[in-house]
Design an enzyme around this catalytic site. Structure first.
Site, short mmCIF file in Angstrom:
data_model
loop_
_atom_site.label_atom_id
_atom_site.label_comp_id
_atom_site.label_asym_id
_atom_site.label_seq_id
_atom_site.Cartn_x
_atom_site.Cartn_y
_atom_site.Cartn_z
N HIS A 187 1.07 17.47 4.81
CA HIS A 187 -0.21 16.79 4.50
C HIS A 187 -0.01 15.71 3.42
CE1 HIS A 187 -2.16 20.23 6.56
NE2 HIS A 187 -1.21 20.91 5.95
N SER A 231 5.27 -12.66 -2.65
CA SER A 231 3.91 -13.11 -2.37
C SER A 231 3.78 -14.53 -2.87
CB SER A 231 2.91 -12.20 -3.08
OG SER A 231 1.69 -12.88 -3.25
N LYS A 287 5.02 -9.34 -6.84
CA LYS A 287 5.15 -8.61 -5.58
C LYS A 287 6.54 -8.70 -4.96
CE LYS A 287 2.40 -6.80 -3.37
NZ LYS A 287 1.25 -7.27 -2.59
N GLU A 320 7.62 -2.82 7.48
CA GLU A 320 6.24 -3.05 7.92
C GLU A 320 6.20 -3.66 9.32
OE1 GLU A 320 3.24 -4.34 4.62
OE2 GLU A 320 5.20 -5.12 4.09
#
Ligand code: ARG
Length: 465
Positions: free
Chosen positions: A162, A283, A289, A296
């Site tokens: 979980h 970024s 970033k 991804e």
């Protein structure tokens, strides 16, 4: 479609007007099926060889055909072949170029075959070639995973259920879970290869042919283990492409799960792993970033591969025997699934060996989540407490830990004893993370000793491929 909007076609005989120019464009596949040119030429060379053997072509005709085809292949390799939409597809482009080159003999190549068995052969050859490349890349990834697992066999991290800290595990063990998923993918890929590796050539349009062809010969020349057994089935079914896409969808699903973990672990919240800069981008607006773009994108590409699987299933559904033009639509989804799988495997195979685990951070995280609570319960059970009571006692100890900010291993013996059960000084041995993982020492368990055994088995398996 206006009456004048037409261009001449090569259909000849049967037709009293030329195909509408739009219809020609709409029905053409050359823009994408030209990718099959190598396989198409290989198939034609084998077909000509066989026609000559059975006496349909003379030696001179066969030689002219084969030399001509090789020249065309070299021309296409160099990007100098004039593909033409009027000639509809890869097969007719090449055949027409051959006839232009060698004359009459070129027109004899199509004896005893049809584009229907030709395309079915080409796609199988193409997919078999690609499967061999993909199998190598998948093996490279698995080797990378095993190498990293070996370096991290003793590294302790929290195991999750979980996504909540559950029990400590070794990072090596976690990585070998990825290995197992990919191992099943590999075996699915090999199943797919074995089933597709039969030769449709000779099925002709749908019913076979009246020429004295030798199907065993073309099958073995092209590396197929046997000719397909039913001509109607051979020219129509694309289940091998569906199987490949199903392999691809499951593989990408597995890679998407590994991607998701890498994305979580490289976040500053987890901070378990450093992903080297070469696999990340920045970024344009936020200077701090560093984004895990590669995992991804792999995660995102799962969607398109799932889409291709559904596209092919839907394409095949309800098609009556035998060949239907619908099947021309098999190529783009299949090609894209192949490209996507290759790219994603390459990205992962490059990335995995370069991952930089932060061992101390992982260990600290395992400590924070009461990961050894089950070990304490098991300790109590070994000393005579029924499991349900032990569960209750440990639950209270954890509650105390939450209030006081202490892990179980940081409590005093007296603190641990206040909730019941029989607890003595030796409890601290089972409350250490190292003790916890080492105790799960059986096939499939997380103990470093088992991880090392599993690595040896994996290495053996990979070497035997
Ligand atoms: N371009 C076609 C395909 O991809 C080749 C077979 C065409 N056969 C036919 N009878 N129209 O399926």
């Amino acid at each position: 479609m206006s009456q004048n909007d037409t261009t001449s076609t090569l259909w000849g005989g049967r037709f009293s007007e030329a195909t509408d120019a739009f219809v020609q464009r709409f029905t053409a596949s050359v823009d994408f099926d030209k990718r099959l040119y190598r396989q198409d030429i290989r198939g034609s060379i084998a077909h000509a060889e066989m026609l000559c053997r059975v006496g349909v072509l003379s030696d001179a005709e066969k030689n002219a055909i084969q030399t001509g085809l090789k020249e065309i292949e070299a021309q296409i390799d160099k990007g100098e072949f004039p593909w033409s939409v009027e000639l509809e597809d890869v097969h007719m482009n090449i055949e027409s170029a051959l006839t232009q080159k060698i004359g009459i003999a070129g027109k004899k190549l199509h004896t005893g075959r049809s584009r229907n068995d030709q395309v079915a052969t080409d796609v199988r050859l193409y997919l078999r070639d690609e499967i061999d490349v993909i199998a190598k890349e998948l093996t490279r990834l698995q080797e990378g995973i095993v190498g990293l697992a070996e370096r991290e066999a003793d590294t302790i991290m929290p195991g999750f259920t979980h996504l909540q800290t559950a029990q400590p595990v070794t990072f090596g063990h976690h990585l070998l879970a990825w290995y197992e998923m990919l191992n099943r993918d590999y075996s699915r890929l090999m199943d797919c290869r074995r089933r597709l590796n039969q030769c449709p050539l000779g099925s002709a349009a749908l019913a076979g042919t009246t020429y004295p062809i030798d199907r065993d010969m073309t099958a073995s020349q092209l590396g197929f283990y046997q000719p397909t057994r039913n001509s109607l089935d051979s020219v129509s079914d694309r289940d091998f492409a569906i199987e490949f896409c199903s392999f691809a969808a499951i593989l990408l699903t597995h890679l998407s799960r590994a991607s998701e973990e890498l994305i979580l672990w490289t976040s500053s919240q987890f901070n378990f792993i450093n992903l080297p800069d070469r696999f990340c981008t920045g970024s344009s607006i936020m200077p701090q970033k560093k984004n895990p773009d590669v995992p991804e994108l792999v995660r995102g590409k799962t969607g398109r591969v799932n889409g291709h699987l559904i596209a092919l299933l839907t394409l095949m559904k309800s098609q009556p025997l035998a060949y239907n033009k619908d099947n021309q639509e098999d190529k783009e989804p299949l090609f894209d699934a192949v490209d996507t799988v290759r790219d994603c495997l390459r990205a992962f195979a490059d990335m995995v060996p370069a991952l930089e685990p932060k061992r101390e951070v992982m260990r600290e995280a395992a400590k924070r989540g009461f990961a050894t609570a089950t070990d304490l319960a098991d300790y109590l059970v070994r000393r005579g407490t029924p499991f349900r009571d032990a569960h209750e006692i440990v639950g209270k100890a954890v509650g105390h830990g939450v209030k006081t900010g202490k892990d179980l291993s940081e409590m005093s013996l007296a603190e641990l004893q206040q909730f019941g059960g029989s607890i003595e000084e030796d409890v601290f041995k089972v409350l250490t993370l190292e003790g916890s993982v080492a105790a799960r020492n059986h096939i499939g368990g997380t103990a470093p000793e088992q991880v090392r055994k599993a690595i040896a088995t994996a290495r053996q398996e990979l070497a035997e491929r």
